[in-house]
Write an enzyme that holds these catalytic residues in place. Structure first.
Site, PDB file in Angstrom:
ATOM      1  NE  ARG A 234      34.186  38.729 -18.152  1.00 19.78           N
ATOM      2  CZ  ARG A 234      34.978  40.113 -17.931  1.00 19.78           C
ATOM      3  NH1 ARG A 234      35.828  40.188 -18.815  1.00 19.78           N
ATOM      4  NH2 ARG A 234      35.061  40.292 -17.003  1.00 19.78           N
ATOM      5  CD  GLU A 263      40.341  35.847 -21.426  1.00 16.85           C
ATOM      6  OE1 GLU A 263      40.499  36.980 -20.140  1.00 16.85           O
ATOM      7  OE2 GLU A 263      38.677  36.552 -22.725  1.00 16.85           O
ATOM      8  CG  HIS A 295      40.899  40.776 -21.266  1.00 18.88           C
ATOM      9  ND1 HIS A 295      40.384  39.593 -20.767  1.00 18.88           N
ATOM     10  CD2 HIS A 295      40.270  41.390 -21.069  1.00 18.88           C
ATOM     11  CE1 HIS A 295      38.979  40.002 -20.399  1.00 18.88           C
ATOM     12  NE2 HIS A 295      38.732  40.743 -19.816  1.00 18.88           N
TER      13      HIS A 295
END
Length: 332
Positions: A234, A263, A295
């Site tokens: 994360r 993000e 991601h």
């Protein structure tokens, strides 16, 4: 059963439509993320299906409850973007996908490490331009290096097994040590010791209020000069301003991130014709020893299939009054 599906991508639709044939739910797909800006538009809907960058704070949850939503289905492992207590208070069930293909994320972590170390991305571009020089491509052997792993849940454990195969020494930190890893030679120790000893440091822990900005100026100063830091967990685990300073001072030898604390404004979008106003991400992208993916670590055929299967099964169980395997009691 009607589901409002947020942050939808083309690949989401393919897998969920394929797996939904056995459930026959009505799924409305929305490209936008779920947040205060659109929560009130969710009407005549039984469930919302959300991803990592959807924001379900108390305001959003209250609105969803008022509009009749009974289920929040996370199609991801992390749930730091959902106010769990608010969901309980308003009687909304929450479920997630805690263990989709941990090997997918672990393998991507290793791919990033190998890329930033052996500079294969740069070599690929050079050779395409008929530049066969090796200058600037020097790497190091992984064999014999000390790898620090913070978090040895399913993903961390999968990563550890791969690195043991490279012949690495593993120091790990987790509040719940894994005995099977200890039997394989992994040594559990304090967080400080992991930070001090690691040549390569990989983060595999969930984001909690307690470990927000786990990587900051103070913890960076504990690390070996030249450490390789990898984060596929994360974004909020790393203080971006501090990591930029660590790169500038060369305390951080290389950085690989598949997640970023801001993000939601960037990832899963094509911004190739836009001016990006986030100075921190622009600064990170300017470093030659920083590798960023958007991601992507979860993004395999096996993982997407499992995400769709588990998410739809969770919704089916809750909708019929059953307790889903990954229901709120599992989140506390």
């Amino acid at each position: 059963m009607k589901i409002a599906f947020f942050s939808a991508q083309p690949y989401d639709k393919i897998f969920f439509d394929r797996l939904n044939k056995s459930h026959d739910f009505t799924i409305d797909y929305y490209d936008t993320h779920l947040g205060p800006h659109i929560a009130n538009a969710v009407k005549n809907t039984d469930a919302v299906c959300v991803f990592v960058n959807d924001k379900l704070n108390v305001e959003v949850i209250e609105t969803l409850s008022t509009n009749g939503v009974k289920i929040i289905a996370l199609r991801c492992a992390g749930f730091n973007n959902v106010d769990i207590e608010a969901a309980k208070r308003y009687g909304i069930a929450v479920c997630r996908v805690p263990a989709y293909s941990p090997e997918a994320v672990a393998e991507h972590t290793v791919a990033m490490l190998l890329t930033v170390n052996r500079k294969t991305h740069k070599a690929y571009n050079r050779v395409r331009e008929q530049n066969f020089s090796l200058n600037g491509l020097l790497g190091f052997n992984l064999n014999g290096k000390t790898v620090g792993v913070i978090g040895t849940g399913k993903i961390g454990k999968a990563f550890v097994k791969i690195m043991l195969g490279f012949g690495c020494k593993i120091w790990a930190y987790d509040i719940y040590p894994d005995n099977s890893l200890i039997e394989q030679g992994v040594q559990y120790t304090s967080l400080e010791h992991v930070l001090e000893e690691a040549d390569i440091l990989s983060l595999h822990c969930p984001l909690t209020p307690e470990n927000h900005y786990l990587i900051n100026q103070q913890t960076i100063n504990l690390m070996k000069p030249g450490v390789v830091l990898i984060n596929t967990s994360r974004g909020g685990l790393i203080n971006t301003v501090d990591i930029i300073e660590g790169l500038k001072t060369k305390r951080i030898g290389a950085l690989c991130i598949d997640v970023y604390e801001q993000e939601e404004m960037l990832f899963f979008k094509d911004l190739s014709t836009n001016i990006i106003l986030d100075d921190n991400i622009q600064r990170l992208m300017s470093f030659p020893n920083v590798l960023i993916t958007a991601h992507q670590a979860f993004f395999t055929e096996e993982a997407l299939k499992e995400i769709a299967e588990v998410t739809l099964e969770n919704i089916a169980k809750i909708s019929t009054g059953q307790m889903a395997d990954n229901a709120p009691s599992m989140l506390t």
